[in-house]
Design a protein around this motif. Structure first.
Motif, mmCIF file in Angstrom:
data_model
loop_
_atom_site.group_PDB
_atom_site.id
_atom_site.type_symbol
_atom_site.label_atom_id
_atom_site.label_comp_id
_atom_site.label_asym_id
_atom_site.label_seq_id
_atom_site.Cartn_x
_atom_site.Cartn_y
_atom_site.Cartn_z
ATOM 1 N N MET A 1 30.751 42.933 41.931
ATOM 2 C CA MET A 1 32.103 42.675 42.356
ATOM 3 C C MET A 1 33.063 42.528 41.170
ATOM 4 N N TYR A 2 32.554 42.019 40.039
ATOM 5 C CA TYR A 2 33.412 41.807 38.879
ATOM 6 C C TYR A 2 33.074 42.757 37.729
ATOM 7 N N GLU A 3 32.379 43.865 38.049
ATOM 8 C CA GLU A 3 31.951 44.819 37.032
ATOM 9 C C GLU A 3 33.102 45.414 36.241
ATOM 10 N N ARG A 4 34.276 45.528 36.838
ATOM 11 C CA ARG A 4 35.391 46.186 36.149
ATOM 12 C C ARG A 4 36.026 45.299 35.073
ATOM 13 N N TYR A 5 35.602 44.048 34.983
ATOM 14 C CA TYR A 5 36.150 43.144 33.978
ATOM 15 C C TYR A 5 35.211 43.039 32.778
ATOM 16 N N ASP A 6 35.814 42.892 31.605
ATOM 17 C CA ASP A 6 35.026 42.738 30.378
ATOM 18 C C ASP A 6 34.825 41.270 30.005
ATOM 19 N N GLY A 7 35.570 40.367 30.654
ATOM 20 C CA GLY A 7 35.436 38.941 30.374
ATOM 21 C C GLY A 7 35.784 38.115 31.597
ATOM 22 N N LEU A 8 35.058 37.027 31.795
ATOM 23 C CA LEU A 8 35.288 36.126 32.920
ATOM 24 C C LEU A 8 35.696 34.761 32.381
ATOM 25 N N ILE A 9 36.773 34.215 32.954
ATOM 26 C CA ILE A 9 37.289 32.916 32.526
ATOM 27 C C ILE A 9 37.307 31.979 33.733
ATOM 28 N N PHE A 10 36.805 30.781 33.525
ATOM 29 C CA PHE A 10 36.708 29.806 34.610
ATOM 30 C C PHE A 10 37.480 28.540 34.262
ATOM 31 N N ASP A 11 38.334 28.109 35.190
ATOM 32 C CA ASP A 11 38.881 26.760 35.105
ATOM 33 C C ASP A 11 37.685 25.833 35.315
ATOM 34 N N MET A 12 37.789 24.584 34.891
ATOM 35 C CA MET A 12 36.649 23.687 35.027
ATOM 36 C C MET A 12 36.791 22.739 36.223
ATOM 37 N N ASP A 13 37.804 21.869 36.188
ATOM 38 C CA ASP A 13 37.950 20.830 37.208
ATOM 39 C C ASP A 13 38.307 21.430 38.562
ATOM 40 N N GLY A 14 37.423 21.246 39.527
ATOM 41 C CA GLY A 14 37.668 21.747 40.873
ATOM 42 C C GLY A 14 37.279 23.203 41.066
ATOM 43 N N THR A 15 36.871 23.866 39.989
ATOM 44 C CA THR A 15 36.473 25.277 40.081
ATOM 45 C C THR A 15 34.964 25.426 39.882
ATOM 46 N N ILE A 16 34.474 24.962 38.726
ATOM 47 C CA ILE A 16 33.021 25.008 38.523
ATOM 48 C C ILE A 16 32.392 23.615 38.555
ATOM 49 N N LEU A 17 33.221 22.575 38.394
ATOM 50 C CA LEU A 17 32.713 21.203 38.458
ATOM 51 C C LEU A 17 33.512 20.382 39.460
ATOM 52 N N ASP A 18 32.808 19.548 40.217
ATOM 53 C CA ASP A 18 33.446 18.698 41.220
ATOM 54 C C ASP A 18 33.903 17.392 40.563
ATOM 55 N N THR A 19 34.983 17.485 39.784
ATOM 56 C CA THR A 19 35.488 16.329 39.044
ATOM 57 C C THR A 19 36.644 15.622 39.733
ATOM 58 N N GLU A 20 37.262 16.275 40.692
ATOM 59 C CA GLU A 20 38.488 15.729 41.276
ATOM 60 C C GLU A 20 38.333 14.321 41.848
ATOM 61 N N PRO A 21 37.295 14.011 42.635
ATOM 62 C CA PRO A 21 37.180 12.635 43.154
ATOM 63 C C PRO A 21 37.082 11.593 42.033
ATOM 64 N N THR A 22 36.405 11.932 40.957
ATOM 65 C CA THR A 22 36.263 11.004 39.838
ATOM 66 C C THR A 22 37.600 10.800 39.135
ATOM 67 N N HIS A 23 38.352 11.894 38.948
ATOM 68 C CA HIS A 23 39.674 11.773 38.328
ATOM 69 C C HIS A 23 40.595 10.893 39.179
ATOM 70 N N ARG A 24 40.574 11.081 40.482
ATOM 71 C CA ARG A 24 41.422 10.269 41.361
ATOM 72 C C ARG A 24 41.030 8.780 41.290
ATOM 73 N N LYS A 25 39.723 8.519 41.273
ATOM 74 C CA LYS A 25 39.251 7.132 41.169
ATOM 75 C C LYS A 25 39.708 6.514 39.844
ATOM 76 N N ALA A 26 39.619 7.262 38.763
ATOM 77 C CA ALA A 26 40.046 6.758 37.453
ATOM 78 C C ALA A 26 41.552 6.485 37.440
ATOM 79 N N TRP A 27 42.326 7.360 38.080
ATOM 80 C CA TRP A 27 43.768 7.114 38.174
ATOM 81 C C TRP A 27 44.043 5.840 38.959
ATOM 82 N N ARG A 28 43.366 5.675 40.112
ATOM 83 C CA ARG A 28 43.583 4.481 40.933
ATOM 84 C C ARG A 28 43.307 3.211 40.129
ATOM 85 N N GLU A 29 42.171 3.189 39.419
ATOM 86 C CA GLU A 29 41.802 2.005 38.645
ATOM 87 C C GLU A 29 42.786 1.741 37.513
#
Length: 188
Positions: A1-29
């Protein structure tokens, strides 16, 4: 599906890692210490922004007299204490694993580099990426294209030959501004 690309770039938070709940908890505290709150929908709209920019929005919303960089630093310290124990990879990590060794890949994140590197190393994922570009590596953050352009440069791939995987409007806007195709992972 991505053969036509020479490079793949990934956002981290919420894309490849489930960090959002932890970030929200840290903001609340962090904000509780100042008697401040945040609007969760407003926070979602700022996904992909550097922490100091989110802090600035919270300060404005609460009409507080605080330094956004200092507040961001406090939140970062709070999140650092929680992240390694709470964060898990999201299903998109399977795309990363399946393309490893076939195309250069990078992470382009609004998180600080020490947090990004610590998380990727802790989860055994750093090996998949030839570059990690974080908020402290660029002057202009998403929606500016700088993060993704630096990813392409470090991978040695022309921007127009890259695809970006993102979960935030700012990130998708940054990909377009960089001349790259974007995949909205919220639609996958």
């Amino acid at each position: 599906m991505y053969e036509r690309y020479d490079g793949l770039i990934f956002d981290m938070d919420g894309t490849i890692l489930d960090t959002e709940p932890t970030h929200r908890k840290a903001w609340r505290e962090t904000l509780a210490g100042y008697g401040m709150q945040f609007d969760e929908q407003a926070m979602v709209a700022l996904n992909g922004s550097p922490t100091w920019r989110i802090a600035q929005a919270i300060i404005e919303l609460n009409r507080a007299d605080l330094d956004p960089h200092r507040l961001a630093q406090e939140k970062t310290q709070a999140v650092r204490a929680m992240l390694l124990d709470t964060v898990r990879p999201l299903p998109l990590i399977e795309v990363v694993k399946s393309w490893h060794g076939r195309r250069p890949m990078a992470v382009g994140t609004g998180s600080e580099s020490d947090i990004a590197e610590a998380l990727l190393n802790h989860l055994g994922l750093r090996q998949y990426f030839s570059a990690v570009v974080a908020a402290d590596h660029v002057k202009n953050h998403k929606p500016a294209p700088d993060t993704f352009l630096l990813c392409a440069e470090l991978m040695g791939v022309a921007p127009q030959k890259c695809v970006v995987f993102e979960d935030a409007d700012f990130g998708l806007e940054a990909a377009r501004a960089a001349g790259m195709d974007g995949v909205d992972v919220r639609l996958l």
